[in-house]
Write a protein that holds these residues in place. Structure first.
Motif, PDB file in Angstrom:
ATOM      1  N   GLY A   1      -0.149  -8.656 -54.148  1.00 53.21           N
ATOM      2  CA  GLY A   1       0.761  -7.615 -54.160  1.00 53.21           C
ATOM      3  C   GLY A   1       0.011  -6.145 -54.715  1.00 53.21           C
ATOM      4  O   GLY A   1       0.532  -4.946 -54.485  1.00 53.21           O
ATOM      5  N   LEU A   2      -1.369  -6.180 -54.945  1.00 47.89           N
ATOM      6  CA  LEU A   2      -1.854  -5.094 -55.311  1.00 47.89           C
ATOM      7  C   LEU A   2      -3.119  -4.706 -54.213  1.00 47.89           C
ATOM      8  O   LEU A   2      -3.858  -3.679 -54.713  1.00 47.89           O
ATOM      9  CB  LEU A   2      -2.811  -5.199 -56.650  1.00 47.89           C
ATOM     10  N   GLU A   3      -2.910  -4.977 -53.177  1.00 45.91           N
ATOM     11  CA  GLU A   3      -3.803  -4.394 -51.983  1.00 45.91           C
ATOM     12  C   GLU A   3      -3.898  -3.174 -51.626  1.00 45.91           C
ATOM     13  O   GLU A   3      -5.175  -2.514 -51.572  1.00 45.91           O
ATOM     14  CB  GLU A   3      -3.788  -5.363 -50.699  1.00 45.91           C
ATOM     15  N   GLU A   4      -2.786  -2.491 -51.624  1.00 41.04           N
ATOM     16  CA  GLU A   4      -2.819  -1.107 -51.246  1.00 41.04           C
ATOM     17  C   GLU A   4      -3.231  -0.407 -52.577  1.00 41.04           C
ATOM     18  O   GLU A   4      -3.621   0.727 -52.194  1.00 41.04           O
ATOM     19  CB  GLU A   4      -1.421  -0.603 -51.069  1.00 41.04           C
ATOM     20  N   LYS A   5      -2.946  -0.557 -53.917  1.00 41.28           N
ATOM     21  CA  LYS A   5      -3.217   0.046 -55.115  1.00 41.28           C
ATOM     22  C   LYS A   5      -4.617   0.054 -55.311  1.00 41.28           C
ATOM     23  O   LYS A   5      -5.269   1.073 -55.957  1.00 41.28           O
ATOM     24  CB  LYS A   5      -2.254  -0.604 -56.152  1.00 41.28           C
ATOM     25  N   TYR A   6      -5.204  -1.049 -55.420  1.00 45.54           N
ATOM     26  CA  TYR A   6      -6.606  -1.365 -55.808  1.00 45.54           C
ATOM     27  C   TYR A   6      -7.644  -1.394 -54.343  1.00 45.54           C
ATOM     28  O   TYR A   6      -8.194  -2.135 -54.037  1.00 45.54           O
ATOM     29  CB  TYR A   6      -6.680  -2.649 -56.403  1.00 45.54           C
ATOM     30  N   ASN A   7      -7.784  -0.285 -53.932  1.00 43.78           N
ATOM     31  CA  ASN A   7      -8.866   0.044 -52.837  1.00 43.78           C
ATOM     32  C   ASN A   7      -9.820   0.866 -53.399  1.00 43.78           C
ATOM     33  O   ASN A   7      -9.547   1.461 -54.379  1.00 43.78           O
ATOM     34  CB  ASN A   7      -8.076   0.803 -51.731  1.00 43.78           C
ATOM     35  N   PRO A   8     -10.922   0.962 -52.764  1.00 46.77           N
ATOM     36  CA  PRO A   8     -12.004   1.708 -53.368  1.00 46.77           C
ATOM     37  C   PRO A   8     -12.058   3.096 -53.880  1.00 46.77           C
ATOM     38  O   PRO A   8     -12.534   3.643 -54.745  1.00 46.77           O
ATOM     39  CB  PRO A   8     -13.012   1.583 -52.085  1.00 46.77           C
ATOM     40  N   GLU A   9     -10.856   3.734 -52.911  1.00 48.80           N
ATOM     41  CA  GLU A   9     -10.574   5.339 -53.172  1.00 48.80           C
ATOM     42  C   GLU A   9      -9.807   5.428 -54.595  1.00 48.80           C
ATOM     43  O   GLU A   9      -9.782   6.469 -55.250  1.00 48.80           O
ATOM     44  CB  GLU A   9      -9.768   6.022 -52.209  1.00 48.80           C
ATOM     45  N   MET A  10      -9.449   4.354 -55.105  1.00 52.38           N
ATOM     46  CA  MET A  10      -8.475   4.403 -56.343  1.00 52.38           C
ATOM     47  C   MET A  10      -9.395   4.245 -57.690  1.00 52.38           C
ATOM     48  O   MET A  10      -8.961   3.993 -58.686  1.00 52.38           O
ATOM     49  CB  MET A  10      -7.305   3.564 -56.495  1.00 52.38           C
ATOM     50  N   ALA A  11     -10.665   3.808 -57.489  1.00 52.64           N
ATOM     51  CA  ALA A  11     -11.515   3.576 -58.618  1.00 52.64           C
ATOM     52  C   ALA A  11     -11.549   4.405 -59.629  1.00 52.64           C
ATOM     53  O   ALA A  11     -11.495   4.112 -60.811  1.00 52.64           O
ATOM     54  CB  ALA A  11     -12.904   3.322 -58.126  1.00 52.64           C
ATOM     55  N   ALA A  12     -11.438   5.700 -59.378  1.00 54.71           N
ATOM     56  CA  ALA A  12     -11.371   6.682 -60.783  1.00 54.71           C
ATOM     57  C   ALA A  12     -10.236   6.529 -61.362  1.00 54.71           C
ATOM     58  O   ALA A  12     -10.379   7.005 -62.620  1.00 54.71           O
ATOM     59  CB  ALA A  12     -11.822   8.102 -59.952  1.00 54.71           C
ATOM     60  N   ASP A  13      -9.109   6.121 -60.885  1.00 55.85           N
ATOM     61  CA  ASP A  13      -7.960   6.007 -61.655  1.00 55.85           C
ATOM     62  C   ASP A  13      -7.595   4.618 -62.492  1.00 55.85           C
ATOM     63  O   ASP A  13      -6.771   4.784 -63.108  1.00 55.85           O
ATOM     64  CB  ASP A  13      -6.705   6.438 -60.809  1.00 55.85           C
ATOM     65  N   ILE A  14      -8.439   3.756 -62.323  1.00 57.99           N
ATOM     66  CA  ILE A  14      -8.359   2.350 -62.824  1.00 57.99           C
ATOM     67  C   ILE A  14      -8.829   2.466 -64.451  1.00 57.99           C
ATOM     68  O   ILE A  14      -9.905   3.067 -64.943  1.00 57.99           O
ATOM     69  CB  ILE A  14      -9.219   1.288 -62.369  1.00 57.99           C
ATOM     70  N   THR A  15      -7.788   2.114 -65.471  1.00 56.54           N
ATOM     71  CA  THR A  15      -8.208   2.135 -66.724  1.00 56.54           C
ATOM     72  C   THR A  15      -8.380   0.723 -67.098  1.00 56.54           C
ATOM     73  O   THR A  15      -8.102  -0.404 -66.570  1.00 56.54           O
ATOM     74  CB  THR A  15      -6.689   2.434 -67.486  1.00 56.54           C
ATOM     75  N   LYS A  16      -9.007   0.660 -68.330  1.00 59.78           N
ATOM     76  CA  LYS A  16      -9.384  -0.774 -69.065  1.00 59.78           C
ATOM     77  C   LYS A  16      -8.084  -1.831 -69.071  1.00 59.78           C
ATOM     78  O   LYS A  16      -8.324  -2.938 -68.730  1.00 59.78           O
ATOM     79  CB  LYS A  16      -9.977  -0.741 -70.012  1.00 59.78           C
ATOM     80  N   LYS A  17      -6.938  -1.230 -69.294  1.00 60.46           N
ATOM     81  CA  LYS A  17      -5.781  -2.064 -69.475  1.00 60.46           C
ATOM     82  C   LYS A  17      -5.482  -3.101 -68.076  1.00 60.46           C
ATOM     83  O   LYS A  17      -4.766  -3.915 -68.080  1.00 60.46           O
ATOM     84  CB  LYS A  17      -4.551  -1.339 -70.174  1.00 60.46           C
ATOM     85  N   GLU A  18      -5.739  -2.255 -67.342  1.00 66.48           N
ATOM     86  CA  GLU A  18      -5.283  -3.017 -65.702  1.00 66.48           C
ATOM     87  C   GLU A  18      -6.146  -3.906 -65.409  1.00 66.48           C
ATOM     88  O   GLU A  18      -5.832  -4.793 -64.392  1.00 66.48           O
ATOM     89  CB  GLU A  18      -5.395  -1.810 -64.617  1.00 66.48           C
ATOM     90  N   ILE A  19      -7.582  -4.181 -66.168  1.00 66.35           N
ATOM     91  CA  ILE A  19      -8.084  -5.341 -65.751  1.00 66.35           C
ATOM     92  C   ILE A  19      -7.683  -6.776 -66.222  1.00 66.35           C
ATOM     93  O   ILE A  19      -7.406  -6.835 -67.464  1.00 66.35           O
ATOM     94  CB  ILE A  19      -9.700  -5.168 -66.247  1.00 66.35           C
ATOM     95  N   GLY A  20      -7.311  -7.445 -65.112  1.00 66.10           N
ATOM     96  CA  GLY A  20      -7.105  -8.996 -65.732  1.00 66.10           C
ATOM     97  C   GLY A  20      -5.607  -9.192 -65.661  1.00 66.10           C
ATOM     98  O   GLY A  20      -5.199 -10.329 -66.178  1.00 66.10           O
ATOM     99  N   ASN A  21      -4.951  -8.121 -65.149  1.00 63.30           N
ATOM    100  CA  ASN A  21      -3.620  -8.509 -65.186  1.00 63.30           C
ATOM    101  C   ASN A  21      -2.728  -9.061 -63.793  1.00 63.30           C
ATOM    102  O   ASN A  21      -1.711  -9.194 -63.740  1.00 63.30           O
ATOM    103  CB  ASN A  21      -2.707  -6.988 -65.526  1.00 63.30           C
ATOM    104  N   ALA A  22      -3.745  -9.157 -62.776  1.00 64.92           N
ATOM    105  CA  ALA A  22      -2.919  -9.537 -61.449  1.00 64.92           C
ATOM    106  C   ALA A  22      -2.830 -10.815 -61.501  1.00 64.92           C
ATOM    107  O   ALA A  22      -3.626 -11.973 -62.156  1.00 64.92           O
ATOM    108  CB  ALA A  22      -4.206  -9.269 -60.290  1.00 64.92           C
TER     109      ALA A  22
END
Length: 551
Positions: free
Chosen positions: A284-305
């Motif tokens: 369900g995160l295919e549209e959110k986590y695309n290469p163009e969104m790399a700059a907006d990703i925070t550490k808290k988001e890693i591992g929650n999928a």
């Protein structure tokens, strides 16, 4: 009396008793003296025997007795050593059996220098160019491709059918196709596609002839290849016949078109808008986590999928996800790494990652796309071009980098145990006759107690409770002279160590662990009372106790 007569024969001499008044003859006097001497000798011998009998008792009376007694004494002297030897042999046999049984349970090894690699594990977030396709109706999905297949652009990936109506319509269409093919085969007029049909049938014949002479000894895989090629040619021929507009088949063609229109209303075909690799899972995160969104990703988001898997056999509702398409082999990893690790990294340079899945590890040559240095950590975006299929279902990835190699005394982790040792401040220590110990307070008196020190640091020494005789709750003097105070022993501190068996007895020795992985540990050297090279240690400490004999 005449000579030679019986009256002249000599008779044995007799000893007539001479009358008392008559003297004996000369010969008789001589015999009497001999007899008297003989009797005197016998009397003297009897007197001597009587004297010996009185002195030694019956020992002189029975001569064979001393010989029998000596024989019995010799036999008893031989039996006692045999009994002692048998007892010693039985004891030694028991000890050997006991030793053999113990050696099976206790394994030892010699300590030597070695190295271990202790990689630090990091977690990164995976970004991809991907999209998902959802169902436009409720029904049973039918897939034309499998997980990991490459799907061309515009290809039908999945068809969702209302099987209550489509089964009947598909049966009717199948029968119409058979009737059309039967009619086409029996036509007498020339088909507009006769050359194409003849070419395809010739290809079928050539294919069968090419495989007919092959041996079956090497397996039957070539049979499946032949079948696939023949079916392809026949499908092409049948498709020409089914689509050919012939007046004699107009009624069948019209019926077929009606059924196909009804079938189209009862099913939906889902196609790939862009070419890529098919994946039957999503988060369900295919549209959110695309290469163009790399700059907006925070550490808290890693591992929650959370990954959801798609079943081919389960009916779907309108709006349910049917499949995912990954458009490119180029994928990205966003991770937060310590500044000490990335201190020498530079953008547009490559680093090697050891990426891990549940089944296998992969080496990824990754390009450093960007770096954002923080106070303690650096946000890094890496791009990879290999092994996209192995991580196509994952949103996170665990990886390690090239780690430092640590050298020292290498011991197995199973040899390490932990013991709680009594802590004695150095201010409580005193010396007496060259020995170091403490003054134990017993009422109004003090008693010097020698301490077998296991290990020490700058502030205290440590002893084993059972070995030293000193226990928690005892009172010792702290300090010297009039300023000495009473100190109650109360502090226990855990220490890691191993059992050293250099003298065949297991003794606990404290160790300093420098590095450790899942199997081995590197131990520091330098301490006089610590572990030394070529020491013999118990490699499985759970089978040993303090002071137990090893050999």
């Amino acid at each position: 009396m005449k000579k030679g007569s019986s009256g002249n024969r000599k008779r044995p001499p007799r000893q007539p008793q001479a009358p008392a008044s008559r003297y004996p003859t000369r010969d008789n006097v001589y015999s009497l003296q001999q007899e008297r001497q003989r009797r005197q000798q016998q009397e003297a011998q009897r007197a001597r025997q009587q004297q010996r009998y009185q002195q030694y008792g019956r020992q002189m009376e029975v001569q064979p007795a001393p010989k029998k007694k000596n024989r019995r004494r010799k036999n008893s002297n031989m039996i006692m050593p045999l009994i002692v030897f048998a007892i010693i042999a039985i004891y030694l046999a028991g000890q050997m059996i006991n030793l053999a049984s113990k050696r099976n349970d206790i394994n030892v090894e010699t300590v030597a220098y070695g190295t271990i690699d202790t990689p630090e594990i990091y977690t990164g977030l995976i970004l991809r160019d991907e999209y998902v396709v959802t169902s436009t109706r409720a029904g049973q999905p039918f897939y034309q491709y499998s997980q990991g297949d490459y799907v061309p652009k515009g290809a039908v990936v999945c068809t969702v059918k209302n099987t209550d109506t489509t089964d009947r319509l598909e049966a009717e269409l199948t029968q119409i196709d058979k009737d059309i093919l039967k009619s086409q085969k029996t036509r007498t007029d020339l088909s507009a596609f006769s050359e194409d049909i003849a070419r395809l049938e010739d290809n079928v014949s050539r294919t069968v002839d090419a495989y007919a002479g092959r041996s079956m000894k090497n397996g039957l895989s070539y049979m499946y290849t032949m079948k696939s090629q023949v079916e392809s040619f026949m499908d092409q021929r049948n498709q020409i016949w089914l689509t050919e507009n012939v007046e004699s088949l107009s009624q069948l063609t019209e019926e077929k078109n009606i059924y196909e229109e009804q079938l189209a209303k009862s099913m939906s075909s889902l196609t790939a808008s862009e070419a890529g690799v098919l994946c039957l899972s999503y988060d369900g995160l295919e549209e959110k986590y695309n290469p163009e969104m790399a700059a907006d990703i925070t550490k808290k988001e890693i591992g929650n999928a959370k990954t959801e898997y798609i079943s081919k056999a389960k009916n779907v509702a309108k709006g349910d996800t049917l499949f995912k398409i990954v458009e490119s082999n180029n994928w990205y990893i966003v991770a937060y790494l310590p500044n000490t690790v990335t201190a020498t990294w530079q953008q547009d340079h490559y680093v090697m990652l050891n990426a891990m899945t549940e089944e296998e590890n992969f080496q990824l040559r990754s390009l450093i796309e960007s770096m954002e240095v923080g106070e303690k950590e650096t946000k890094v975006v890496l791009s990879c071009y290999a092994h996209m299929e192995q991580f196509i279902e994952d949103r996170t990835v665990s990886f390690s980098l090239e780690s430092e190699i640590v050298e020292g005394l290498k011991i197995p982790n199973d040899a390490i145990v932990e013991k709680s040792l009594i802590r004695i401040p150095r201010t409580c220590l005193t010396e007496s006759m060259g020995s170091e110990g403490v003054l134990l307070v017993k009422g109004e008196k003090t008693q010097f107690m020698d301490l077998p020190i296991v290990t020490s640091d700058d502030e205290a020494v440590y002893i084993e409770p059972d070995e030293a005789g000193l226990k928690v709750g005892d009172i010792v003097l702290q300090g010297t002279g009039e300023s000495a105070t009473q100190y109650t022993v109360s502090e226990l501190k855990p220490h890691a160590g191993v059992y050293v068996a250099n003298s065949s007895v297991a003794n606990f020795v404290v160790i300093e662990i420098l590095e450790q992985n899942q199997e081995y540990a590197i131990v520091g050297t330098g301490s006089i009372v610590g572990l030394q090279p070529f020491d013999t240690i118990v490699s499985d400490a759970k089978n040993i106790e303090e002071g137990q004999s090893i050999y």
